[in-house]
Design an enzyme around this catalytic site. Structure first.
Site, PDB file in Angstrom:
ATOM      1  N   ARG A 227      35.911  31.221  40.124  1.00 48.01           N
ATOM      2  CA  ARG A 227      34.922  32.113  40.709  1.00 48.01           C
ATOM      3  C   ARG A 227      34.922  31.886  42.219  1.00 48.01           C
ATOM      4  O   ARG A 227      35.023  30.755  42.696  1.00 48.01           O
ATOM      5  CB  ARG A 227      33.527  31.854  40.132  1.00 48.01           C
ATOM      6  CG  ARG A 227      33.340  32.326  38.694  1.00 48.01           C
ATOM      7  CD  ARG A 227      33.381  33.857  38.602  1.00 48.01           C
ATOM      8  NE  ARG A 227      33.103  34.355  37.263  1.00 48.01           N
ATOM      9  CZ  ARG A 227      34.015  34.657  36.363  1.00 48.01           C
ATOM     10  NH1 ARG A 227      35.307  34.471  36.653  1.00 48.01           N
ATOM     11  NH2 ARG A 227      33.679  35.129  35.177  1.00 48.01           N
ATOM     12  N   HIS A 275      41.697  39.568  41.086  1.00 47.88           N
ATOM     13  CA  HIS A 275      41.116  39.023  39.854  1.00 47.88           C
ATOM     14  C   HIS A 275      41.981  39.385  38.642  1.00 47.88           C
ATOM     15  O   HIS A 275      41.502  39.909  37.627  1.00 47.88           O
ATOM     16  CB  HIS A 275      39.691  39.554  39.658  1.00 47.88           C
ATOM     17  CG  HIS A 275      38.835  38.625  38.833  1.00 47.88           C
ATOM     18  ND1 HIS A 275      37.498  38.397  39.106  1.00 47.88           N
ATOM     19  CD2 HIS A 275      39.116  37.879  37.735  1.00 47.88           C
ATOM     20  CE1 HIS A 275      36.994  37.552  38.208  1.00 47.88           C
ATOM     21  NE2 HIS A 275      37.972  37.228  37.365  1.00 47.88           N
TER      22      HIS A 275
END
Length: 312
Positions: A227, A275
């Site tokens: 993250r 991502h």
């Protein structure tokens, strides 16, 4: 049994079809605002508060991603509702390949050779050896463990940092928070390529600030596939600019999509991907979730239940 797919994505139909194929006796629907049926189980990611407010019969929520902070932060999440994570389902292998590519690119100095090719310059650079490239896995969960094992099998020295005194992997040097406050610094100083796999929790948010990143040896590299909020962006950029760190491969960010004006886009030492280091494979993940749902229906124990006090 009724199951709702709560996922604002073009993939929601594929999730519905895959789960329905695994549980042919269940009614599997795609949830949308205005949906009036009571459901027994839900599968998805980042559900709106409205969903939980309207579903008093819900027995469990199964997350299609490994990270669950967007579920745990939901203001309407029932206090006792089980949250279940998908466990690997093929994501570990993807992450291992992502990290392998970046490490080999740096180790073999491929960017420098590309620049030499553009200049028609024939100049062999000093060779590198895997023994000189210790990697450090921060977060020894299912995915981190998979990558640690992959790099150990490839012949790299592997360090791993875990919150608890978990069982180590073969040929992996384990550092543990439970063994003392000096373990984190020792882990960082022993690592040439830091790979971040930990979940985002209050304890890990901004974990890698200037003080922490400067513990890495001069010339080290950073890979973040966990993250974005685990890293303080300004600190990473400062240490890249100063030359203390030689490179970073970033797949996750504080804000996604990454704003166009962010320095990461143009920094010569930063590689940006959107991502994609591990995309949940729908069919094997649906198979796993269907098995867990069936176990819950039969009052059998399952793995992957999130411990809310830890955040994962």
């Amino acid at each position: 049994m009724r199951i709702a797919i709560v996922y604002s994505s073009a993939k929601s139909g594929a999730w519905r079809d895959a789960l329905a194929a695994e549980l042919p006796d269940a009614q599997v629907d795609i949830w949308q605002p205005g949906y009036t049926h009571a459901v027994d189980f839900a599968v998805g990611w980042a559900p709106p508060p409205q969903f939980f407010a309207e579903q008093p019969r819900l027995r469990a929520f199964l997350s299609v991603g490994a990270g669950v902070e967007n579920i745990l932060s939901n203001p309407k999440l029932p206090a006792e509702l089980p949250i279940v994570r998908v466990e690997d389902a093929g994501m570990g292998e993807q992450m291992a390949d992502y990290c392998r590519y970046e490490v080999l690119r740096w180790m073999q100095r491929r960017d420098e050779y590309a620049a030499q090719q553009a200049a028609a310059l024939w100049r062999p650079l000093p060779a590198a050896w895997r023994a000189e490239w210790p990697v450090g896995i921060f977060g020894l969960g299912v995915l981190g463990r998979k990558v640690a094992t992959a790099f150990a099998s490839d012949g790299f020295p592997v360090n791993a940092f875990s919150r608890s005194n978990s069982v180590g992997e073969p040929n992996v040097r384990l550092f543990s928070e439970a063994r003392g406050v000096d373990q984190f610094e020792a882990f960082m100083r022993a690592t040439r390529v830091l790979m971040i796999f930990a979940p985002l929790t209050p304890e890990t948010r901004n974990k890698f600030d200037r003080k922490a990143l400067q513990m890495l040896p001069r010339g080290a590299y950073v890979i973040n596939v966990a993250r974005g909020a685990l890293i303080v962006d300004e600190a990473l950029l400062e240490l890249l600019d100063s030359g203390h760190l030689h490179g970073a491969a970033l797949d996750v960010f504080h804000e996604e999509p990454l704003p166009r004006q962010h320095r990461y886009w143009t920094h010569p030492k930063v590689s940006v991907t959107p991502h994609i280091a591990a995309v949940t494979p729908i069919v094997p993940a649906a198979r796993q979730m269907a098995a867990k749902i069936q176990q819950l229906v039969n009052d059998q124990p399952i793995t992957g239940i999130v411990e809310r006090s830890r955040g994962y």
